[in-house]
Design a protein around this motif. Structure first.
Motif, PDB file in Angstrom:
ATOM      1  N   THR A 151       0.848  -1.191   0.000  1.00 12.77           N
ATOM      2  CA  THR A 151       0.000   0.000   0.000  1.00 12.77           C
ATOM      3  C   THR A 151       0.880   1.236   0.000  1.00 12.77           C
ATOM      4  N   TRP A 152       0.593   2.141  -0.930  1.00 12.80           N
ATOM      5  CA  TRP A 152       1.396   3.345  -1.132  1.00 12.80           C
ATOM      6  C   TRP A 152       0.533   4.579  -0.875  1.00 12.80           C
ATOM      7  N   VAL A 153       1.092   5.558  -0.182  1.00  6.87           N
ATOM      8  CA  VAL A 153       0.382   6.788   0.165  1.00  6.87           C
ATOM      9  C   VAL A 153       1.003   7.951  -0.607  1.00  6.87           C
ATOM     10  N   LEU A 154       0.162   8.738  -1.267  1.00  7.04           N
ATOM     11  CA  LEU A 154       0.669   9.860  -2.070  1.00  7.04           C
ATOM     12  C   LEU A 154       1.385  10.870  -1.179  1.00  7.04           C
ATOM     13  N   SER A 155       2.600  11.231  -1.568  1.00  6.08           N
ATOM     14  CA  SER A 155       3.382  12.199  -0.792  1.00  6.08           C
ATOM     15  C   SER A 155       3.655  13.473  -1.569  1.00  6.08           C
ATOM     16  N   ALA A 156       3.628  13.421  -2.887  1.00  8.18           N
ATOM     17  CA  ALA A 156       3.861  14.612  -3.704  1.00  8.18           C
ATOM     18  C   ALA A 156       3.324  14.370  -5.106  1.00  8.18           C
ATOM     19  N   ALA A 157       2.998  15.466  -5.781  1.00  6.49           N
ATOM     20  CA  ALA A 157       2.489  15.366  -7.141  1.00  6.49           C
ATOM     21  C   ALA A 157       2.924  16.597  -7.919  1.00  6.49           C
ATOM     22  N   SER A 158       2.777  16.544  -9.213  1.00  8.71           N
ATOM     23  CA  SER A 158       3.067  17.705 -10.047  1.00  8.71           C
ATOM     24  C   SER A 158       1.832  18.032 -10.862  1.00  8.71           C
ATOM     25  N   ILE A 159       1.736  19.288 -11.249  1.00  7.86           N
ATOM     26  CA  ILE A 159       0.623  19.699 -12.102  1.00  7.86           C
ATOM     27  C   ILE A 159       1.205  20.393 -13.332  1.00  7.86           C
ATOM     28  N   PRO A 160       0.634  20.113 -14.497  1.00  2.00           N
ATOM     29  CA  PRO A 160       1.150  20.757 -15.711  1.00  2.00           C
ATOM     30  C   PRO A 160       0.715  22.214 -15.773  1.00  2.00           C
ATOM     31  N   ASP A 161       1.643  23.076 -16.088  1.00  2.00           N
ATOM     32  CA  ASP A 161       1.338  24.501 -16.239  1.00  2.00           C
ATOM     33  C   ASP A 161       1.818  24.935 -17.615  1.00  2.00           C
ATOM     34  N   VAL A 162       0.873  25.151 -18.514  1.00  2.00           N
ATOM     35  CA  VAL A 162       1.226  25.469 -19.893  1.00  2.00           C
ATOM     36  C   VAL A 162       1.274  26.990 -20.069  1.00  2.00           C
ATOM     37  N   ASP A 163       2.440  27.492 -20.429  1.00  2.00           N
ATOM     38  CA  ASP A 163       2.629  28.934 -20.624  1.00  2.00           C
ATOM     39  C   ASP A 163       3.326  29.150 -21.959  1.00  2.00           C
ATOM     40  N   GLN A 164       2.643  29.812 -22.866  1.00  2.07           N
ATOM     41  CA  GLN A 164       3.171  30.086 -24.201  1.00  2.07           C
ATOM     42  C   GLN A 164       3.597  28.796 -24.900  1.00  2.07           C
ATOM     43  N   GLY A 165       2.757  27.779 -24.721  1.00  2.08           N
ATOM     44  CA  GLY A 165       3.026  26.528 -25.408  1.00  2.08           C
ATOM     45  C   GLY A 165       4.057  25.639 -24.743  1.00  2.08           C
ATOM     46  N   GLN A 166       4.650  26.095 -23.626  1.00  2.00           N
ATOM     47  CA  GLN A 166       5.655  25.295 -22.938  1.00  2.00           C
ATOM     48  C   GLN A 166       5.033  24.603 -21.725  1.00  2.00           C
ATOM     49  N   ALA A 167       5.279  23.321 -21.626  1.00  2.00           N
ATOM     50  CA  ALA A 167       4.766  22.573 -20.476  1.00  2.00           C
ATOM     51  C   ALA A 167       5.813  22.586 -19.365  1.00  2.00           C
ATOM     52  N   GLU A 168       5.437  23.100 -18.205  1.00  2.00           N
ATOM     53  CA  GLU A 168       6.348  23.167 -17.074  1.00  2.00           C
ATOM     54  C   GLU A 168       5.813  22.274 -15.959  1.00  2.00           C
ATOM     55  N   ARG A 169       6.708  21.923 -15.057  1.00  2.00           N
ATOM     56  CA  ARG A 169       6.326  21.085 -13.938  1.00  2.00           C
ATOM     57  C   ARG A 169       6.410  21.899 -12.661  1.00  2.00           C
ATOM     58  N   ILE A 170       5.343  21.893 -11.893  1.00  2.00           N
ATOM     59  CA  ILE A 170       5.323  22.585 -10.602  1.00  2.00           C
ATOM     60  C   ILE A 170       5.076  21.550  -9.525  1.00  2.00           C
ATOM     61  N   ASP A 171       6.037  21.367  -8.640  1.00  6.32           N
ATOM     62  CA  ASP A 171       5.867  20.394  -7.573  1.00  6.32           C
ATOM     63  C   ASP A 171       4.975  20.965  -6.489  1.00  6.32           C
ATOM     64  N   VAL A 172       3.979  20.215  -6.107  1.00 13.54           N
ATOM     65  CA  VAL A 172       3.042  20.663  -5.068  1.00 13.54           C
ATOM     66  C   VAL A 172       2.833  19.542  -4.076  1.00 13.54           C
ATOM     67  N   GLN A 173       2.573  19.909  -2.839  1.00 14.82           N
ATOM     68  CA  GLN A 173       2.269  18.924  -1.825  1.00 14.82           C
ATOM     69  C   GLN A 173       0.803  18.534  -1.920  1.00 14.82           C
ATOM     70  N   PRO A 174       0.486  17.264  -1.700  1.00 21.70           N
ATOM     71  CA  PRO A 174      -0.924  16.855  -1.759  1.00 21.70           C
ATOM     72  C   PRO A 174      -1.733  17.495  -0.650  1.00 21.70           C
ATOM     73  N   ARG A 175      -2.969  17.841  -0.957  1.00 20.01           N
ATOM     74  CA  ARG A 175      -3.831  18.471   0.034  1.00 20.01           C
ATOM     75  C   ARG A 175      -4.248  17.467   1.096  1.00 20.01           C
ATOM     76  N   SER A 176      -4.276  17.923   2.343  1.00 20.87           N
ATOM     77  CA  SER A 176      -4.578  17.024   3.449  1.00 20.87           C
ATOM     78  C   SER A 176      -6.020  16.526   3.415  1.00 20.87           C
ATOM     79  N   ASP A 177      -6.931  17.306   2.760  1.00 18.99           N
ATOM     80  CA  ASP A 177      -8.330  16.877   2.716  1.00 18.99           C
ATOM     81  C   ASP A 177      -8.605  15.919   1.568  1.00 18.99           C
ATOM     82  N   TYR A 178      -7.592  15.625   0.759  1.00 19.51           N
ATOM     83  CA  TYR A 178      -7.713  14.608  -0.274  1.00 19.51           C
ATOM     84  C   TYR A 178      -6.634  13.553  -0.028  1.00 19.51           C
ATOM     85  N   ALA A 179      -6.816  12.704   0.956  1.00 18.93           N
ATOM     86  CA  ALA A 179      -5.827  11.669   1.253  1.00 18.93           C
ATOM     87  C   ALA A 179      -5.967  10.555   0.227  1.00 18.93           C
TER      88      ALA A 179
END
Length: 266
Positions: A125-153
Motif C-alpha cells: 500500500t502506497w500513500v501519495l506524498s507529492a504530485a506535479s501539475i502541468p502549467d502550460v505557458d506560451q506553449g511550454q509545459a512546465e512542472r510545478i511540484d506541489v504537496q498533496p492536500r490534506s483533505d484529499y488523502a
C-alpha cells in the motif's frame, strides 16, 4: 399499436421493474455517482477539484456554509443532519432504494480482479506524498511540484496477483461538516514491461456517512477511463509518470506499519 399506447405500456413496464434494474439518474446541480466515478480515478488534487466542479461545487459551498454557521464539530454527523438536513439532502444525489453492501476488501476472494503478476517491489500500500501539475505557458509545459492536500488523502494498493485499489478520502473540508466519503476504484493491473504498467478500473464504491446516513454508492456502471504510467521505485518510494506531453508525476511512499504496542511488564 398507436405510438401513444406503446409509450404508456413502456412507462408502466419500467415502473414495475425493481430499483436495481433501473439505471440510476444523475441529478443536475447535486453531487452524485457521476462525480464520484470521476473522483475515484483521480490522483492529484486538481483532478478531484475538476470532478467536483462538474455540477456540484455550488451545492457543496452552500452546505459547507450551513454547517459552519451551525458550528457543527467535524465528526458530529447528528449535528449536520439536524441543523442542515434539508440543505444536505439537496446537495447529494438520493441514495438508491436498495444500496449494495460495502466491499471491504476488493482484492480478496474469488471475485477479486486478476491481472498480470506484480513485481515484488511494487506490492503493498502506497500513500501519495507529492504530485506535479502541468502549467502550460506560451506553449511550454512546465512542472510545478506541489504537496498533496490534506483533505484529499490518497492511497494505492497493489497485490501480487495484479489487483489494485485506488482510494481517495474526502472529508468535511470538502463535503461539509459531518460528511465524509471514501471513494475507491479497483480493477486489474497490467504490467507491460520493467518500466510501464496500466491500471484497468473495473468497479468502485463511495462509502461513508452523508447527511447523517451511512451511504454505499455503487460506481460499477460508471464510465471508467483507467490509466497508463511509467513506474520506478527508489527505496520506499514509488514514482508514477503519465507518458504524455505533460509528464505529470506522482510520488508515493510505502505505508508504514504501526508497531505493536509493548505489553506491560508483569
Amino acid at each position: 399499436m398507436r405510438p401513444y399506447r406503446l409509450l404508456v405500456l413502456l412507462l408502466v413496464f419500467a415502473a414495475a421493474l425493481p430499483a436495481a434494474a433501473q439505471a440510476p439518474r444523475t441529478v443536475a446541480g447535486v453531487c452524485g455517482r457521476a462525480n464520484w466515478v470521476c473522483v475515484s480515478e483521480c490522483i492529484d488534487a486538481e483532478c478531484v477539484d475538476k470532478c467536483l466542479r462538474e455540477g456540484c461545487e455550488d451545492a457543496l459551498d452552500r452546505l459547507k456554509a450551513c454547517t459552519s454557521k451551525a458550528a457543527c464539530a467535524p465528526d458530529d454527523t447528528a449535528c449536520a443532519a439536524k441543523s442542515c438536513g434539508r440543505t444536505c439532502e439537496k446537495s447529494f444525489e438520493p441514495a438508491p432504494r436498495s444500496p449494495e453492501k460495502r466491499v471491504a476488501h476488493p482484492c480478496e476472494g474469488d471475485k477479486a480482479p486478476r491481472g498480470t503478476p506484480v513485481p515484488k517491489e511494487l506490492v503493498g500500500t502506497w500513500v501519495l506524498s507529492a504530485a506535479s501539475i502541468p502549467d502550460v505557458d506560451q506553449g511550454q509545459a512546465e512542472r510545478i511540484d506541489v504537496q498533496p492536500r490534506s483533505d484529499y488523502a490518497r492511497a494505492l494498493q497493489l497485490t501480487p496477483e495484479g489487483c489494485f485499489v485506488l482510494s481517495t478520502q474526502l472529508d468535511d473540508a470538502t463535503l461539509g461538516r459531518g460528511s465524509t466519503l471514501d471513494v475507491r476504484a479497483w480493477g486489474r493491473v497490467e504490467v507491460k514491461d520493467e518500466e510501464r504498467l496500466a491500471l484497468r478500473t473495473q468497479d468502485g464504491q463511495a462509502v461513508g456517512p452523508v447527511c447523517g446516513k451511512e451511504r454505499v454508492v455503487p460506481l460499477a456502471s460508471g464510465k471508467f477511463k483507467g490509466g497508463e504510467f511509467k513506474y520506478a521505485t527508489e527505496e520506499d518510494s514509488l514514482i508514477l509518470t503519465v507518458p504524455d506531453a505533460t509528464r505529470q508525476t506522482f510520488q508515493f511512499e510505502r505505508e508504514k506499519q504501526e508497531a505493536p504496542e509493548p505489553q506491560p511488564k508483569p
